[in-house]
Design a protein around this motif. Structure first.
Motif: not given
Length: 453
Positions: A312-337
């Motif tokens: 789901x997009x919510x899982x992407x958003x949660x992961x994106x938030x967690x990864x910013x905490x260790x300096x992985x700021x912007x995923x190149x892309x994402x897919x769900x479904x």
């Protein structure tokens, strides 16, 4: 007076918002400061101070951005070498948070040379000790993250610091550390979610052991340092940039294939059962509910673009938030479904088996060509391992996969999560793998031979 705890289970850390009726202080804030601001708004308080106990080595702080957004004074230990304007804090400095509520700085070197703890005092009485990476619950912060040449010196300083802290506080004062809830910043992993100065006096080795014995024990028990830690301190000293949590660019099947062909990382956040049943060939499995930030940041070549796949997009958003905490700021892309849409027309998802240790017994009995790969850390293996198994810790596997002998690889860890990551890494190279999704304690019950120290 109130104290709210923000817990970040994936990193094993906590941040705190503490205050009175109108003013508050935030101690060791996370990179994603929006949640801190929202919490303060719910409390109806103004953030007057943002306080860092030290320049962090395990995550990127949001302190500078939080201070900028709120107008708070940014308290940073005076001895910390940083490139931005802040309010330097020295031992004994006092900051008024709210009427009758002050924050007192106590120098507690050890985790870093400049480490500072903060004692919250209400009407002259200590009500909480924010101990950062100094005194932890049942442990202390590790002393080897700054400079190997300083490790023993800092371990000795850590012992002295916690004794100094305890001498200044009554037994009932709560101990509120930043690290120690699974964080690799802890010198050892201890049990417990809450503690007081009195409880630590009787149970923490920093108090029950003399300095020489304590230093020897700490130095002997230090674990491997996650590779990404080398980037955290410099980022925090330079002053981290604000985060961008807007959704990443959507990726279709063709783009996913192109990114894999370019050598980028495609990370599937689904649970390990779903991944094993069907996934994009070449993708890696880091469960969103596991220690995502720690293990992905530890294994991925620093700066490598990463594409995220999830239900789901919510899982992407949660992961994106967690990864910013260790300096992985912007995923190149994402897919769900539906995962079937992540592969191009005419292509199929790939899979690999999962098993338990009893299944491994059966493979041996059938005379199959079995390679058992143990991806636990050195300290875990030292307590016992499957006789004849190959040992490559997970954090080394990506660069050492060529050392795994020929045959079907049965990979295990302590519980299954790291084995799933390892299996996905090997599967991506074309190896035939079976992920053991079982607790290591169950291995002995199956009759498998275990070598003990």
């Amino acid at each position: 007076m109130f104290i709210d705890t923000l817990e970040f289970e994936g990193l094993g850390n906590r941040s705190y918002l503490a205050g009175g009726q109108r003013g508050a202080v935030v101690v060791d804030p996370p990179r994603d400061v929006d949640q801190v601001i929202a919490l303060a708004a719910r409390r109806g308080v103004r953030i007057a101070y943002v306080a860092e106990t030290h320049v962090h080595n395990d995550y990127v702080t949001g302190g500078l951005e939080l201070a900028r957004l709120t107008g708070a004074r940014y308290l940073v230990p005076a001895g910390a070498q940083v490139s931005f304007t802040r309010t330097p804090v020295a031992d004994g400095d006092v900051s008024e948070v709210d009427e009758g509520l002050v924050l007192r700085a106590i120098a507690t070197p050890g985790h870093t040379p400049h480490h500072t703890s903060y004692v919250l005092e209400e009407k002259g009485r200590a009500v909480a000790a924010f101990t950062g990476g100094s005194l932890l619950i049942g442990s202390v912060g590790r002393p080897d993250l700054v400079d190997p040449r300083l490790t023993e010196q800092l371990a000795r300083a850590q012992h002295a610091s916690v004794h100094r802290l305890a001498a200044a506080l009554d037994d009932e004062v709560p101990v509120l550390p930043t690290h120690g809830f699974g964080s690799f910043c802890s010198s050892s992993q201890a049990e417990g979610e809450a503690s007081t100065i009195g409880q630590e006096r009787t149970s923490n080795d920093a108090f029950t052991l003399e300095a020489d014995a304590f230093v020897k024990q700490v130095l002997a028990g230090l674990e491997n340092v996650p590779a990404y830690y080398t980037h955290m301190g410099p980022a925090n000293a330079a002053g981290p940039a604000p985060v961008d949590l807007t959704p990443p660019e959507p990726a279709d099947a063709a783009q996913i294939a192109e990114r894999l062909a370019a050598g980028e990382w495609v990370v599937d956040l689904r649970n390990r059962v779903a991944f094993a049943d069907g996934h994009v060939a070449g993708s890696f499995n880091f469960e969103a509910t596991g220690k995502l930030a720690t293990y992905l940041a530890w294994l991925i070549p620093w700066g490598k673009p990463v594409t995220l796949l999830a239900d789901t997009p919510a899982q992407i958003a949660d992961a994106q938030r967690e990864l910013t905490r260790v300096g992985i700021d912007r995923p190149a892309a994402a897919a769900t479904g539906d995962p079937a849409t992540w592969v191009r027309h005419g292509e199929r998802l790939v899979s690999f088996p999962r098993a338990d240790f009893a299944g491994l017994v059966g493979a041996h009995e059938r005379g199959e060509d079995v390679v058992v790969l143990d991806v636990r850390r050195d300290s875990e293996r030292a307590n016992g391992f499957l006789t004849g198994s190959v040992h490559i810790p997970l954090h080394e596997l990506h660069s050492r996969s060529g050392e795994v002998p020929d045959g079907t690889v049965w990979v295990h860890c302590a519980g299954g999560m790291r084995a799933a990551i390892a299996a996905s890494l090997l599967d991506a190279t074309g190896r035939k793998v079976i992920a053991i999704d079982d607790g290591f304690d169950a291995a002995a019950d199956t009759g498998l031979s275990i070598t003990r120290p």
